[in-house]
Write a protein that holds these residues in place. Structure first.
Motif, mmCIF file in Angstrom:
data_model
loop_
_atom_site.group_PDB
_atom_site.id
_atom_site.type_symbol
_atom_site.label_atom_id
_atom_site.label_comp_id
_atom_site.label_asym_id
_atom_site.label_seq_id
_atom_site.Cartn_x
_atom_site.Cartn_y
_atom_site.Cartn_z
ATOM 1 N N ARG A 226 10.361 -10.936 -7.928
ATOM 2 C CA ARG A 226 9.355 -10.614 -6.950
ATOM 3 C C ARG A 226 9.708 -10.446 -5.451
ATOM 4 N NH1 ARG A 226 7.281 -15.457 -4.516
ATOM 5 N NH2 ARG A 226 5.390 -14.533 -4.306
ATOM 6 N N PRO A 227 9.060 -9.711 -4.488
ATOM 7 C CA PRO A 227 9.565 -9.390 -3.440
ATOM 8 C C PRO A 227 9.926 -10.938 -2.632
ATOM 9 C CG PRO A 227 7.307 -8.363 -3.638
ATOM 10 C CD PRO A 227 7.528 -9.042 -5.008
ATOM 11 N N LEU A 249 13.842 -8.612 0.119
ATOM 12 C CA LEU A 249 14.444 -8.095 -1.170
ATOM 13 C C LEU A 249 13.302 -7.585 -2.235
ATOM 14 C CD1 LEU A 249 17.224 -10.625 -1.344
ATOM 15 C CD2 LEU A 249 17.198 -8.374 -0.316
ATOM 16 N N GLU A 250 13.355 -6.548 -3.104
ATOM 17 C CA GLU A 250 12.159 -6.128 -4.042
ATOM 18 C C GLU A 250 13.103 -5.526 -5.224
ATOM 19 O OE1 GLU A 250 8.900 -4.177 -2.467
ATOM 20 O OE2 GLU A 250 10.288 -3.875 -0.742
ATOM 21 N N GLY A 272 12.264 2.683 3.836
ATOM 22 C CA GLY A 272 11.374 3.724 4.001
ATOM 23 C C GLY A 272 10.122 3.309 3.052
ATOM 24 N N THR A 273 10.214 2.394 1.988
ATOM 25 C CA THR A 273 9.103 2.180 1.244
ATOM 26 C C THR A 273 9.154 0.687 0.745
ATOM 27 O OG1 THR A 273 10.579 2.236 -0.756
ATOM 28 C CG2 THR A 273 9.633 4.237 -0.306
ATOM 29 N N GLY A 274 7.912 0.399 0.202
ATOM 30 C CA GLY A 274 7.802 -1.117 -0.267
ATOM 31 C C GLY A 274 7.350 -1.998 0.842
ATOM 32 N N TYR A 275 7.581 -3.213 0.517
ATOM 33 C CA TYR A 275 7.081 -4.174 1.431
ATOM 34 C C TYR A 275 8.151 -4.638 2.587
ATOM 35 C CZ TYR A 275 3.759 -5.841 -1.938
ATOM 36 O OH TYR A 275 2.575 -5.771 -2.712
ATOM 37 N N HIS A 276 9.176 -4.021 2.359
ATOM 38 C CA HIS A 276 10.111 -4.147 3.194
ATOM 39 C C HIS A 276 9.958 -3.295 4.571
ATOM 40 C CE1 HIS A 276 14.250 -4.651 5.751
ATOM 41 N NE2 HIS A 276 13.959 -3.436 5.897
ATOM 42 N N ASN A 409 -4.528 -10.071 8.766
ATOM 43 C CA ASN A 409 -5.301 -8.920 8.620
ATOM 44 C C ASN A 409 -5.013 -7.734 7.415
ATOM 45 O OD1 ASN A 409 -6.938 -9.860 10.549
ATOM 46 N ND2 ASN A 409 -5.351 -8.960 12.174
ATOM 47 N N SER A 410 -3.854 -8.084 7.078
ATOM 48 C CA SER A 410 -3.248 -6.861 5.973
ATOM 49 C C SER A 410 -4.248 -6.670 4.819
ATOM 50 C CB SER A 410 -2.022 -6.958 5.497
ATOM 51 O OG SER A 410 -1.615 -6.353 4.710
ATOM 52 N N GLU A 411 -4.839 -5.814 4.196
ATOM 53 C CA GLU A 411 -5.321 -5.582 3.119
ATOM 54 C C GLU A 411 -4.514 -5.885 1.858
ATOM 55 O OE1 GLU A 411 -6.902 -1.637 3.083
ATOM 56 O OE2 GLU A 411 -8.096 -1.802 4.725
ATOM 57 N N SER A 412 -3.321 -6.026 1.800
ATOM 58 C CA SER A 412 -2.470 -6.347 0.661
ATOM 59 C C SER A 412 -2.309 -7.911 0.696
ATOM 60 C CB SER A 412 -1.088 -5.593 0.573
ATOM 61 O OG SER A 412 -0.278 -6.235 -0.320
ATOM 62 N N PRO A 413 -2.899 -8.551 -0.231
ATOM 63 C CA PRO A 413 -2.479 -10.107 -0.218
ATOM 64 C C PRO A 413 -1.266 -10.354 -0.311
ATOM 65 C CG PRO A 413 -4.396 -9.462 -1.642
ATOM 66 C CD PRO A 413 -3.896 -8.138 -1.421
ATOM 67 N N HIS A 414 -0.352 -9.613 -1.263
ATOM 68 C CA HIS A 414 0.953 -9.792 -1.368
ATOM 69 C C HIS A 414 1.671 -9.852 0.213
ATOM 70 C CE1 HIS A 414 1.471 -10.576 -5.661
ATOM 71 N NE2 HIS A 414 0.691 -9.636 -5.640
ATOM 72 N N ALA A 415 1.492 -8.589 0.913
ATOM 73 C CA ALA A 415 2.159 -8.467 2.129
ATOM 74 C C ALA A 415 1.668 -9.724 3.085
ATOM 75 C CB ALA A 415 1.675 -7.303 2.803
#
Length: 636
Positions: A226-227, A249-250, A272-276, A409-415
């Motif tokens: 997992r991230p 890391l993802e 450039g992508t993902g949670y990083h 405030n992020s809309e992503s719970p994982h973020a």
């Protein structure tokens, strides 16, 4: 053996085993090793000194004549028992080459990834140096022994390191470090350090690497399910390279190290992508943050290279150079934090002692505290951090602000979860705000996920917060909480039974691994020996992990006072440490026979002053006067 001879021999080896493995679907593995010797750097002043001395010590290279290299892995036999299988066990030299072969002339079958250990023992008396990696079919391993001038030699993989057991969760961190503009890149290493909670909810750390840079580049591979937040470290003992990069890391993540602005102390990793990209690149690549980093690193470089300012003598103070090294700042930061804690405790003490009634029987403790506070204070100049450090804290504050915004405030719970796991809220200063975010996050995940990854974080913050509140409440004039703990002999001892038999008792929370605790022991031993007859006692409360560490520490340091233990392996939540507000050690309370607090977090020098004022100066504590050195006679 020169370079071309070595290449030729390797080609011959490869050709031979290619023939032997013809028709074999399993490619072979090749192990090669080398020795890199770092020559000591000598300053011009040192060269002049050594040239004037014929006794200058010489540094001998490492002797590998008795070295033993072991390459091994673990396997499970038909009875379910774990056994260690050795691929190689033998000598090691600067031109080491080995290709493992079985009795049938084929290479071993590593069709599945297998944990591999490469261990080098220089002599019978030395500790083995170990590389942990993963072997699969066709992977080659190149490792190097780095012989440093000092005692901290290194043994590590070169160029690339893989610890991938599950290819579906594989991540890679790669980079070319030519932008560091350093002549010692060939002895520079990189590793990734990740901290996370495992499937049982326990906090765990894992290192990926280290790997030695080869031709300016490196590659680190691993896997995460997992991230996971992590940090990349770039290190070089010889040239003092010390760069870091924040990572997420993802699974299936690819991070490429890059320069950040026009400096090299903080570097970046780009995906450039993902949670990083969402949690790191979104703010780290901004012009505002880059400018902040460039400002503090530029100022630090200027301070490093600035000549010391001339001292200006005055009647009251002696001026010193104003250029501070990182070590000076780190030391002063620790002292300042300690001073600020002491200062805040003093301020709280003054405020709360006036507002809170002292515990029954503790009026004398409060009176003595007020008497000392009424004495004129010695004016001291507060430590002023260098400009570069202040600028660095501005960059850190920018980072914290951005991550806190994501966490809330992020809309992503994982973020939001990742941002919280990166420690953006202090459990000491921001406990209530952190708990609010964690409670909100708990509503976004399934119960089993919350129990594993969120509840332990909330419990940790609540524990620290409770300890902090208890710490603030335990001030001079209040009584310490009651407790009963076992001694080394296994006998239960109630603290109030013990203090009731003494005039003054120092309760000292410590651990065998705590350097600052150990540093106080010599002076405490002197005070204990000097004032035992005056009914002064010390009670050590160990917070070690287990009995062996506790008893070993007492024996090693020959501690003569009462020893009680609240050990971590008891798994009872450490109620005594919690009630005493022990968030750091050493933590001390000086109490009287009623359990009234006279002093808190008292330094041995301050304790000596207190005991001398109370009982008088013991002759064992009198420092002998230094006799003046006799001037050498000069013959006429």
């Amino acid at each position: 053996m020169n370079y071309f001879q070595r290449i030729l021999s390797l080609l011959c080896v490869f050709a031979l085993f290619a023939i032997c493995n013809a028709g074999n679907p399993h490619a072979f593995n090749v192990f090669t090793g080398e020795v890199i010797t770092i020559e000591p750097t000598v300053s011009d002043e040192a060269v002049e000194t050594e040239s004037a001395s014929t006794d200058a010590p010489t540094i001998e290279p490492v002797d590998f004549s008795n070295a033993v290299l072991t390459i091994s892995y673990e396997t499970t036999n038909s009875e379910g028992e774990v056994e260690t299988e050795s691929i190689y066990e033998g000598s090691f030299n600067e031109d080491f080459v080995y290709v493992p072969m079985e009795n049938n002339g084929r290479s071993p079958d590593f069709s599945e990834p297998t944990d591999l250990k490469i261990s080098l023992k220089i002599s019978e008396d030395s500790e083995p140096m170990t590389i942990n990696t993963v072997i699969d079919q066709g992977r080659d391993f190149h490792f190097a022994y780095i012989d440093h001038p000092g005692p901290r030699d290194e043994f590590l993989l070169k160029g690339s390191s893989s610890q991938v057991m599950n290819s579906e969760n594989k991540f890679t961190v790669t980079g070319h470090l030519g932008f560091l503009n350093n002549d010692s890149l060939h002895t520079t290493s990189a590793f990734v350090w990740a901290t996370f909670r495992n499937a049982d909810g326990d906090r765990q750390s894992k290192q990926f690497g280290p790997v030695l840079v080869e031709d300016g580049s490196f590659s680190i591979e691993g896997d995460v399910d997992r991230p996971t937040s992590a940090t990349l470290y770039i290190r070089n003992q010889a040239s003092f390279v010390n760069a870091t990069a924040s990572l997420v890391l993802e699974p299936d993540g690819h991070l490429v190290v890059a320069k950040l602005g026009n400096q090299t102390q903080e570097i970046s990793a780009v995906s450039g992508t993902g949670y990083h990209a969402q949690l790191i690149e979104s703010w780290q690549q901004s012009n505002e943050y880059v400018a902040l980093v460039e400002a503090w690193t530029t100022e630090q470089e200027r301070a490093r290279n600035a000549p010391p300012e001339p001292a200006e003598a005055s009647d009251e103070t002696e001026a010193e150079g104003t250029t501070d090294s990182e070590e000076d700042v780190a030391d002063n930061e620790e002292e300042s934090e300690a001073d600020s804690e002491d200062a805040s405790e003093t301020e709280v003490s003054v405020e709360l002692v006036d507002a809170v009634e002292p515990a029954e029987g503790c009026e004398d403790a409060v009176a003595q505290e007020e008497e000392e506070e009424s004495e004129p204070e010695v004016q001291t100049t507060a430590y002023e951090y260098p400009k570069w450090y202040t600028l660095r804290m501005e960059a850190s504050a920018f980072r914290t602000e951005k991550l806190q915004d994501i966490a809330k405030n992020s809309e992503s719970p994982h973020a939001r979860l990742l941002a919280m796991q990166m420690g953006v809220f202090s459990p000491y200063d921001d406990a209530e705000e952190a708990l609010t975010v964690w409670r909100s996050l708990a509503e976004s995940f399934a119960d089993d996920f919350v129990a594993t990854y969120i509840t332990p974080e909330m419990e940790r913050i609540e524990l620290v917060h409770t300890r902090t509140l208890n710490d603030e409440a335990l001030i001079p004039g209040q009584k310490v909480p009651e407790f009963t703990l076992a001694s080394l002999e296994g006998e239960d001892v109630a603290i109030y039974d013990l203090v009731g038999e003494k005039d003054m008792v120092l309760i000292d929370f410590w651990a065998s691994w705590c350097g600052p605790c150990i540093a106080t022991f010599p002076e405490l031993k002197k005070l204990h020996a000097a004032y035992t007859d005056e009914n002064f006692e010390i009670v050590g409360v160990s917070v070690d992990d287990n009995f062996e560490d506790w008893s070993g520490g007492v024996e090693e340091h020959e501690l003569p006072w009462v020893q009680l233990g609240e050990l971590k392996d008891a798994d009872n939540g450490s109620p005594v440490s919690k009630s005493y507000g022990v968030n750091f050690i050493p933590k001390t309370f000086l109490v009287d026979s009623q359990g009234c607090i006279y002093r808190k977090n008292i330094h041995p020098n301050e304790l000596k002053t207190f005991l001398v004022d109370r009982y008088g100066m013991d002759e064992s504590l009198v420092e002998p006067e230094e006799e003046p050195e006799e001037s050498p006679e000069v013959s006429s």
